[in-house]
Scaffold this active site. Structure first.
Site, mmCIF file in Angstrom:
data_model
loop_
_atom_site.group_PDB
_atom_site.id
_atom_site.type_symbol
_atom_site.label_atom_id
_atom_site.label_comp_id
_atom_site.label_asym_id
_atom_site.label_seq_id
_atom_site.Cartn_x
_atom_site.Cartn_y
_atom_site.Cartn_z
ATOM 1 N N LYS A 1 -9.023 23.078 54.650
ATOM 2 C CA LYS A 1 -8.482 22.239 53.581
ATOM 3 C C LYS A 1 -7.905 23.079 52.435
ATOM 4 C CE LYS A 1 -10.114 18.419 50.675
ATOM 5 N NZ LYS A 1 -11.302 17.620 50.379
ATOM 6 N N GLU B 1 -10.084 11.715 45.501
ATOM 7 C CA GLU B 1 -11.543 11.747 45.648
ATOM 8 C C GLU B 1 -12.283 11.182 44.424
ATOM 9 O OE1 GLU B 1 -11.997 15.842 46.745
ATOM 10 O OE2 GLU B 1 -11.187 15.463 48.750
ATOM 11 N N ASP C 1 -17.314 17.197 40.316
ATOM 12 C CA ASP C 1 -17.433 17.320 41.776
ATOM 13 C C ASP C 1 -17.575 18.791 42.168
ATOM 14 O OD1 ASP C 1 -17.056 17.472 44.488
ATOM 15 O OD2 ASP C 1 -15.234 16.250 44.549
ATOM 16 N N ASP D 1 -13.993 10.965 54.155
ATOM 17 C CA ASP D 1 -13.969 12.065 53.191
ATOM 18 C C ASP D 1 -13.788 13.334 54.020
ATOM 19 O OD1 ASP D 1 -14.530 14.106 51.421
ATOM 20 O OD2 ASP D 1 -16.619 13.530 51.061
#
Ligand code: AMP
Length: 622
Positions: A71, A172, A194, A9
């Protein structure tokens, strides 16, 4: 023993690596004993690279020397708008790379974001290798469901630089559902909520006969734990005397200290009803400035009052995504919580209220994505029949029309692979050419979308526009590539355009960065893992020599020598096998001894000489 395989992850604020052992997924701890690695890369004043926790500590005193949240920008095109966005989100400047990609300027260097991600991945690789005591190459990496092709390609390129082979990139939310075992026990719709350190993603997954489909995604790229910390920092500032408050609010060191204290208080309040917040040296760090210590009590009720607007924002985004997907709360059978922020009791409570049911919480929310990735990786390797993961188009695709508009042909969230067609007419009669421009994006206005390319149809020979129907066909592959074919239906003349993924860095640069990373890795790898990696390479060479001897490609006059090669290869193989499972000192000694003898044979053979009298008329050994 099968080669180890891991699930990664690669998060905005933290990353994690997991594997499946004895049928169960488990998170691997770092060499420093932690299960989560901050996704941070920094350089100390003497030029030493620091990653993860060490970089987090460096960021407290030297924020401009640490790259964070890369990211957010990986795989995106550099633009003045992005620079502006970066200014509010990260403490370092971003600059344009030679391919229009984004690079970060930290500690006096300019690094491609892909390389920074590769450094984080490289750290996770080292941690995994320390766990297994042997090299790790294969992995599954997760990305947000709304990552476009370029962001996925850049993530893959980062893995390549880190010396990892990506078996698959997985969304994800899908990984979270896999970790919860929705593969076998569940049919229906799951909502994945999330909330991480810097971003909020919400997705609806449809699971049917073990097939996963991300039906819809939404989110807020600038909503996360950091905003909750900032709200607490504001409250902490209000607890200071007025004069001190004003200077501290503009003092970088004070703000950083308050942020650290606020984050800790937020975590404490997930466990207890009140938190004691202490921060020393708050005020003005300029020469002659005054400093004070802060020592206050923050109740959970007060914290909840401060962060209420942020919680409301996350729920509004969730509702909006549901509306877009034409889903109602009733349709959702299960709610999965992902991201460290979903440990906050208020968030759990409000999500439960919105859906009229409790979210499931069996797996740690900050580990669930890595665990799911590990399960998926092990399924791919074991070839149990890979769980079918169907993805959706992350953006709408359309054709530019007269007047600056766009007509959508493929809508966002369409399941891929997909084929969609529409018929268009030239903008005026008598034209002998038509320019068909392809756009990606959600706006009805062409200029607010991303232009992907254009197709020119020529030799149109019809007087009136209605006589010249032009068919545009979009084809989206499961890998996310887009092909567009335009056909003049009257003449049958057609032109096609394949929209290829843009890679971040040139192949040459990747080779250089890969070698650089490999050298760093060799320096950091623990000696046993490094030695085992060398033995494995030697074993491959020994196998090649052995095959050549056995196939007669290398003729041996001395059967005894040939048998010796075969025996050495066999011995080394079984010793390496034992070495992988148990690092026994005796085994290592024996392994080194066999390796030296085999190395001599391989060395002589590859140098073009036969190993002693064996293989006198030898051919090539690869
Ligand atoms: P992630 O990106 O999923 O690792 O989430 C990181 C965010 O979760 C950070 O903002 C953390 O402060 C927050 N977080 C982690 N653990 C907790 C906790 N126990 N209570 C509240 N927030 C937490």
């Amino acid at each position: 023993m099968r080669e180890p395989v891991v699930g990664i992850d690669l998060g905005t604020s933290t990353s994690a690596v997991a594997t499946v052992e004895n049928g169960k997924p488990r998170l691997l701890t770092s060499r420093a004993g932690r299960s989560l690695t901050p996704s941070l890369v920094g350089f100390t004043p003497d030029g030493k690279r620091v990653i993860g926790e060490e970089a987090r500590l460096l960021a407290i005193s030297r924020p401009a020397d640490v790259a964070a949240a890369t990211k957010r920008f990986i795989g995106r095109r550099w633009s003045p708008k992005l620079v502006h966005e970066a200014r509010t989100l990260v403490p370092y400047p971003v600059v344009e790379g030679p391919n229009g990609e984004v690079r970060a300027k930290i500690a006096g260097r300019v690094l491609p974001l892909t390389q920074i991600s590769a450094m984080v991945l490289g750290e996770l690789k080292l941690d995994a290798e320390a766990h297994f005591g042997r090299p790790v190459h294969k992995c599954v990496i997760t990305v947000p469901a709304n990552f476009d092709d370029n962001q996925r390609a850049a993530t893959k390129q980062a893995a390549e630089i880190a010396g990892l082979r990506v078996l698959r990139i997985v969304n994800e939310p899908t990984a979270a559902a896999v970790a919860y075992g929705l593969t076998s026990k569940f049919e229906g719709k799951a909502l994945v909520f999330d909330l991480g350190g810097g971003t909020f993603d919400v997705s609806i997954l449809e699971v049917e006969s073990g097939v996963f489909q991300v039906q819809a995604t939404g989110g807020d790229p600038v909503l996360g734990g950091e905003d909750f910390d900032a709200a607490v920092v504001q409250w902490l500032l209000e607890q200071l005397p007025l004069a001190q408050r004003e200077v501290a609010a503009h003092d970088t060191i004070s703000l950083q200290r308050l942020r650290v204290a606020a984050e800790q208080a937020k975590r404490d309040l997930s466990q207890s009803d009140e938190a004691y917040v202490t921060a020393t040296g708050i005020g003005d760090h300029e020469p002659g400035g005054t400093l004070m210590d802060l020592d206050v009590r923050l109740s959970r009720a007060e914290f909840e009052r401060q962060v209420e607007p942020l919680v409301v924002r996350s729920l509004d985004v969730t509702r909006q995504m549901m509306e877009e997907a034409s889903s109602s709360q009733k349709d959702i059978q299960i709610i999965l919580l992902v991201g460290g922020m979903t440990r906050v009791p208020l968030i759990r409570k409000r999500v439960a209220e919105l859906f009229g049911k409790q979210p499931v919480v069996g797996v740690n929310p900050d580990e669930v994505v890595a665990l799911g990735a590990a399960v998926h990786a092990s399924e791919i390797v074991a070839q149990h029949g890979e769980t079918l993961l169907i993805d959706v188009a992350s953006h709408s695709l359309g054709v530019g029309v007269y007047g600056g508009g766009v007509r959508k042909v493929v809508r966002k969230n369409t399941a891929i692979p997909a084929v969609a067609r529409e018929v268009f007419l030239p903008s005026a009669g008598g034209q002998n050419k038509a320019r068909i421009v392809i756009y990606q994006g959600e706006s009805d206005q062409a200029e607010e979308n991303v232009k992907l390319g254009e197709v020119l149809l020529s030799d149109l020979r019809v007087k009136y526009r209605a006589d010249t129907p032009l068919e545009v066909t979009f084809e989206l592959s499961s890998e996310g590539t887009v092909s567009v074919r335009c056909m003049d239906l009257t003449s049958g003349l057609a032109e096609a355009l394949r929209i290829t993924q843009r890679t971040e860095l040139s192949a040459d640069e990747v080779t250089v960065l890969r070698a650089e990373q490999a050298a760093y890795h060799a320096d950091k790898a623990d000696p046993e893992t490094r030695e085992l990696a060398e033995f494995e390479t030697l074993l491959e060479q020994g196998d090649t020599l052995r095959r050549a001897l056995e196939a007669g490609a290398r003729r041996s006059d001395d059967e005894k020598e040939r048998a010796a090669t075969v025996k050495l290869v066999d011995d080394l193989r079984s010793l390496v096998h034992i070495g992988r499972t148990a690092a026994q000192a005796k085994n290592r000694l024996q392994m080194s001894d066999v390796a030296v003898r085999l190395g001599t044979l391989v060395g002589e053979a590859t140098a073009g000489r036969a190993p002693s009298s064996a293989a006198q008329n030898a051919g090539e050994v690869a």
